[in-house]
Write an enzyme that holds these catalytic residues in place. Structure first.
Site, mmCIF file in Angstrom:
data_model
loop_
_atom_site.group_PDB
_atom_site.id
_atom_site.type_symbol
_atom_site.label_atom_id
_atom_site.label_comp_id
_atom_site.label_asym_id
_atom_site.label_seq_id
_atom_site.Cartn_x
_atom_site.Cartn_y
_atom_site.Cartn_z
ATOM 1 N N LYS A 146 0.818 -1.201 0.000
ATOM 2 C CA LYS A 146 0.000 0.000 0.000
ATOM 3 C C LYS A 146 0.859 1.261 0.000
ATOM 4 O O LYS A 146 2.008 1.151 0.402
ATOM 5 C CB LYS A 146 -0.966 -0.026 1.181
ATOM 6 C CG LYS A 146 -0.363 0.434 2.517
ATOM 7 C CD LYS A 146 -1.339 0.219 3.628
ATOM 8 C CE LYS A 146 -1.773 1.486 4.290
ATOM 9 N NZ LYS A 146 -0.816 2.118 5.198
ATOM 10 N N HIS A 238 -6.538 -2.075 7.126
ATOM 11 C CA HIS A 238 -6.366 -2.954 8.284
ATOM 12 C C HIS A 238 -7.660 -3.172 9.075
ATOM 13 O O HIS A 238 -8.015 -4.291 9.417
ATOM 14 C CB HIS A 238 -5.303 -2.395 9.231
ATOM 15 C CG HIS A 238 -4.029 -1.999 8.542
ATOM 16 N ND1 HIS A 238 -3.499 -2.729 7.511
ATOM 17 C CD2 HIS A 238 -3.183 -0.955 8.733
ATOM 18 C CE1 HIS A 238 -2.368 -2.148 7.100
ATOM 19 N NE2 HIS A 238 -2.170 -1.065 7.818
HETATM 20 C C1 BG6 Z 1 0.588 1.201 8.455
HETATM 21 C C2 BG6 Z 1 0.212 2.652 8.559
HETATM 22 O O1 BG6 Z 1 -0.113 0.582 7.415
HETATM 23 O O2 BG6 Z 1 0.286 0.552 9.686
HETATM 24 C C3 BG6 Z 1 0.919 3.316 9.726
HETATM 25 O O3 BG6 Z 1 0.564 3.313 7.344
HETATM 26 C C4 BG6 Z 1 0.681 2.538 11.013
HETATM 27 O O4 BG6 Z 1 0.495 4.667 9.884
HETATM 28 C C5 BG6 Z 1 0.980 1.070 10.807
HETATM 29 O O5 BG6 Z 1 1.519 3.081 12.015
HETATM 30 C C6 BG6 Z 1 0.570 0.262 12.037
HETATM 31 O O6 BG6 Z 1 1.039 -1.040 11.920
HETATM 32 P P1 BG6 Z 1 1.360 -1.919 13.205
HETATM 33 O O7 BG6 Z 1 1.768 -3.242 12.635
HETATM 34 O O8 BG6 Z 1 2.470 -1.209 13.941
HETATM 35 O O9 BG6 Z 1 0.120 -1.968 14.018
#
Ligand code: BG6
Length: 483
Positions: A146, A238
């Site tokens: 992404k 997500h």
């Molecule tokens: C990413 C976002 O996809 O996911 C970020 O662009 C975010 O802004 C991150 O911090 C969070 O991922 P994780 O695995 O740390 O929860």
């Protein structure tokens, strides 16, 4: 869909970037150390800067020194891993350099996996370059990181550009949340246990909460984040994937088509969000983990209308979920880092303890994805005693700490699994085009309604749980966020 043929080479676009240094190279090293990738798998990195193989190996070694856990650092293995790495500079905006790239790769008849982590405007030119240099045949598959567009139209454009050179079965769209161990565990919890599924619907469940809160702020990603905002950075991908896995119907098996068919059905059943069922926020100054931090405007260096927090009340319009709200919230600079799914069950239909003073709370299942990994079921129990003055009932947690239960099992970062699946050709944990499009359709409608209302994001103090309107969003339904 069955697993494909394991690739003999991996081509990494954006090989000197942040994602490569923090996650991809450490993940590939871990797979190498554990003997999970073929001994002769060659990894060719490419990016704009001119450098030799040796210089790229130095960059990789420095990244591994910084980002690998101590117990992973094995000098002999690190040296052997560096031997797999090669580098070819490339300006992806023109087709000119792609022939040299193909030459450096050599024979790809043994299969090639490509990992594309570049700025969105380079997707189209990169695909053109790959086609031009013959790097798109049946034996090639491509992983896309992404952001894949910023709305449905731009995402379709990228998908069309990729589809001109690769069939859907060759395209692996990455959502790194799907590679997280605990997200996998959500499926095990739902579909490997008898006790939850019969209640997993509007008869048994009052509401669902999904929280992904972060304490970090902009992390130096000013331009990208300010153009994106929390809705598109976190909810579009997500959080909607977490929602889909929580709410989908049971797939017949773990086959990629079976799982993704169920997710897309769910995503398509999302009702457009009503104007008063969403909250945008932007952090002001405050304190996170006891440390004073500046506001979003301070971090960015200018005023902005971008949201760093979103809370939504979502509804799934199907039989299973009629009348069950799904409260979603995510934000930067929040009180703590936490990703969790809370299933709030309904109360028992009748309280037989009422006349003896026994008060009941409804059962609640908390699935904590990070930073800790646990599943906690709040059940009612009677306080020990002779109950001469009435019965006292209390909520007691039934705890399953995955960290403890599987203490010996190594925790792998999401990209280890996803890179291995890409190299092995297993698409189950990658997002299909129809899913992405269903996600964008829902998100675009939300953005449209924000545009119409013209309202600015509501301020919240850094280190808090978001704007007070996010609390009001649930409280007016008599629901409190799990905090
Ligand atoms: C990413 C976002 O996809 O996911 C970020 O662009 C975010 O802004 C991150 O911090 C969070 O991922 P994780 O695995 O740390 O929860």
């Amino acid at each position: 869909m069955t697993k494909g043929k394991t690739s003999a080479a991996l081509l990494l676009f954006g090989a000197t970037g942040d994602l490569a240094r923090r996650k991809l190279l450490p993940s590939l090293y871990a797979l190498h150390e554990d003997g999970l990738i073929p001994a002769d798998l060659k990894i060719l990195g490419t990016a704009r800067s001119a450098m030799s193989d040796a210089e790229f190996r130095d960059i990789a070694r420095a990244a591994l020194a910084e980002f690998l856990p101590e117990d992973r650092k094995n000098e002999k293995q690190l040296a052997a891993f560096a031997e797999r790495l090669f580098y070819q500079p490339l300006d992806a905006s023109s087709v000119d350099g792609f022939d040299a790239l193909a030459e450096k790769l050599g024979d790809i008849s043994g299969g090639l996996s490509i990992f594309l982590s570049t700025a969105p405007f380079l997707f189209g030119p990169t695909i053109k370059g790959l086609s031009h240099a013959g790097l798109t045949g049946e034996q090639v598959r491509i992983g896309l990181e992404k952001p894949l567009g910023h709305d449905l139209a731009s995402s379709s454009e990228i998908n069309d550009a990729v589809a001109a050179a690769f069939s859907e079965a060759q395209i692996f769209r990455i959502d790194h949340y799907l590679g997280k161990e605990t997200v996998q565990n959500l499926m095990a919890l739902r579909f490997a246990n008898m006790m939850f599924e019969p209640l997993w619907n509007s008869n048994g469940i009052e509401h669902v909460e999904i929280t992904v809160s972060e304490t970090v702020g902009l992390e130096g990603r000013h331009g990208f984040y300010n153009d994106t905002g929390a809705l598109r950075d976190m909810v579009q991908n997500h959080m909607l994937q977490l929602l889909a896995l929580t709410a989908m119907e049971p797939p017949a098996d773990l086959d990629a088509t079976a799982v993704r068919d169920e997710k897309v059905k769910l995503l398509r059943a999302l009702r457009p969000v009503a104007g008063d069922e969403m909250v945008r926020g932007q952090y002001g100054s405050g304190a996170v983990n006891g440390e004073a931090v500046g506001s979003y405007t301070d971090d960015l260096g200018e005023a902005s209308e971008t949201e760093t927090f979103v809370a939504l009340k979502a509804h799934v319009d199907n039989w299973r979920w009629q009348g069950v709200p799904f409260y979603l919230r995510t934000g930067k600079r929040m009180h703590e880092r936490r990703s969790e799914i809370v299933i709030q069950f309904k109360c028992v239909p009748h309280n037989i303890f009422a006349e003896r003073g026994g008060k009941l709370s409804a059962n609640r299942l908390v699935i904590r994805l990070q930073p800790e990994e646990y599943v906690r079921l709040q059940v009612m129990a009677k306080e020990p005693g002779l109950d001469r003055d009435g019965v006292t009932l209390r909520e007691v947690p039934l705890d399953l700490s995955l960290t403890q239960a599987f203490a010996k099992a190594r925790r792998r970062i999401a990209y280890e699994r996803l890179l291995l699946d890409l190299i092995d050709g297993d698409p189950t944990l990658f997002v299909r085009r129809d899913e992405v499009e269903a996600q964008w359709r829902w998100i675009d409608a939300i953005r449209e309604s924000w545009r119409e209302s013209g309202a600015s994001p509501k301020p919240y103090g850094a280190g808090s749980w978001g704007p007070s309107a996010a609390i009001a969003l649930t409280e007016r339904d008599g629901v409190s966020w799990n905090e």
